[in-house]
Scaffold this motif. Structure first.
Motif, PDB file in Angstrom:
ATOM      1  N   MET A   1       3.259  -0.924  -6.648  1.00  0.00           N
ATOM      2  CA  MET A   1       2.227  -0.616  -5.705  1.00  0.00           C
ATOM      3  C   MET A   1       0.908  -1.425  -5.890  1.00  0.00           C
ATOM      4  O   MET A   1       0.562  -1.757  -6.785  1.00  0.00           O
ATOM      5  N   THR A   2       0.386  -1.759  -4.778  1.00  0.00           N
ATOM      6  CA  THR A   2      -0.760  -2.721  -4.784  1.00  0.00           C
ATOM      7  C   THR A   2      -2.069  -2.030  -4.520  1.00  0.00           C
ATOM      8  O   THR A   2      -2.090  -1.120  -3.671  1.00  0.00           O
ATOM      9  N   GLU A  54       4.621  -6.650  -2.206  1.00  0.00           N
ATOM     10  CA  GLU A  54       3.485  -5.742  -2.072  1.00  0.00           C
ATOM     11  C   GLU A  54       3.824  -4.420  -1.621  1.00  0.00           C
ATOM     12  O   GLU A  54       4.713  -4.341  -0.861  1.00  0.00           O
ATOM     13  N   ALA A  55       3.066  -3.588  -1.769  1.00  0.00           N
ATOM     14  CA  ALA A  55       3.213  -2.029  -1.219  1.00  0.00           C
ATOM     15  C   ALA A  55       1.998  -1.307  -1.219  1.00  0.00           C
ATOM     16  O   ALA A  55       0.846  -1.852  -1.740  1.00  0.00           O
ATOM     17  N   THR A  57      -0.017   2.288  -1.417  1.00  0.00           N
ATOM     18  CA  THR A  57       0.105   3.508  -2.361  1.00  0.00           C
ATOM     19  C   THR A  57       0.647   4.647  -1.511  1.00  0.00           C
ATOM     20  O   THR A  57       0.046   4.630  -0.483  1.00  0.00           O
ATOM     21  N   GLU A  58       1.624   5.579  -1.981  1.00  0.00           N
ATOM     22  CA  GLU A  58       2.027   6.793  -1.085  1.00  0.00           C
ATOM     23  C   GLU A  58       0.647   7.371  -0.815  1.00  0.00           C
ATOM     24  O   GLU A  58      -0.240   7.728  -1.271  1.00  0.00           O
ATOM     25  N   GLU A  75      10.152  -1.801   4.651  1.00  0.00           N
ATOM     26  CA  GLU A  75      10.736  -0.820   4.000  1.00  0.00           C
ATOM     27  C   GLU A  75       9.714   0.534   4.099  1.00  0.00           C
ATOM     28  O   GLU A  75       8.688   0.150   3.418  1.00  0.00           O
ATOM     29  N   LYS A  82      14.475   6.549   2.683  1.00  0.00           N
ATOM     30  CA  LYS A  82      14.039   4.862   2.899  1.00  0.00           C
ATOM     31  C   LYS A  82      14.739   4.650   4.417  1.00  0.00           C
ATOM     32  O   LYS A  82      15.675   4.940   4.839  1.00  0.00           O
ATOM     33  N   ILE A 100       5.473   5.764   2.070  1.00  0.00           N
ATOM     34  CA  ILE A 100       4.989   4.344   1.386  1.00  0.00           C
ATOM     35  C   ILE A 100       5.614   3.306   2.370  1.00  0.00           C
ATOM     36  O   ILE A 100       6.643   3.711   2.816  1.00  0.00           O
ATOM     37  N   LYS A 102       6.428  -0.633   1.929  1.00  0.00           N
ATOM     38  CA  LYS A 102       6.929  -1.651   1.074  1.00  0.00           C
ATOM     39  C   LYS A 102       7.279  -2.727   1.764  1.00  0.00           C
ATOM     40  O   LYS A 102       7.920  -2.847   2.690  1.00  0.00           O
ATOM     41  N   ASN A 104       9.677  -5.666   0.595  1.00  0.00           N
ATOM     42  CA  ASN A 104      10.670  -6.321  -0.098  1.00  0.00           C
ATOM     43  C   ASN A 104      10.772  -7.762   0.251  1.00  0.00           C
ATOM     44  O   ASN A 104      11.094  -8.936  -0.713  1.00  0.00           O
TER      45      ASN A 104
END
Length: 122
Positions: A1-2, A54-55, A57-58, A75, A82, A100, A102, A104
């Motif tokens: 997570m970023t 990169e993602a 945070t939930e 994603e 997912k 979340i 994301k 990929n």
């Protein structure tokens, strides 16, 4: 997570001016970039770019969130499930659902939240 989020302008995008949404935001290495298109007390529209890997945070929102991928593949994890979205595909993240976002591979998306109307629903 970023936590490397590069907030673009927090002001609304210029009204009455034509633009191509996928071209108003750039990819920045190792970053998530978020630019506000419209921001009102009743909701907002943002465009974001995510570099590969990169993602966010939930998080959980009290409002439904409409997501549309405008470049690449995303994603989206909603309540642990997912979803792979390709360019042109959309999904609605239900209110109060942990989620979340994301990358990929790198992608760009439009996010729309409408905050009004919930008080009318029973």
């Amino acid at each position: 997570m970023t936590d490397k989020i590069n907030k673009g302008s927090s002001e609304e995008y210029e009204k009455g001016k034509t633009f191509i949404i996928v071209e108003i935001i750039e990819y920045i290495p190792n970053s998530v970039v978020i630019k506000t298109i419209i921001k009102k007390t009743t909701g907002n529209v943002t465009v974001s770019s995510f570099d590969s890997g990169e993602a966010l945070t939930e998080k959980t929102s009290p409002f439904d969130t409409f997501i549309q991928v405008i470049d690449g593949k995303a994603e989206i994890v909603i309540d642990g499930h997912k979803h792979q979205l390709n360019t042109g595909e959309s999904i609605i993240i239900p209110a109060h659902s942990p989620n979340i976002v994301k990358a990929n591979v790198r992608f760009k998306m439009i996010s729309t939240i409408i905050k009004s109307g919930y008080e009318e629903m029973s």
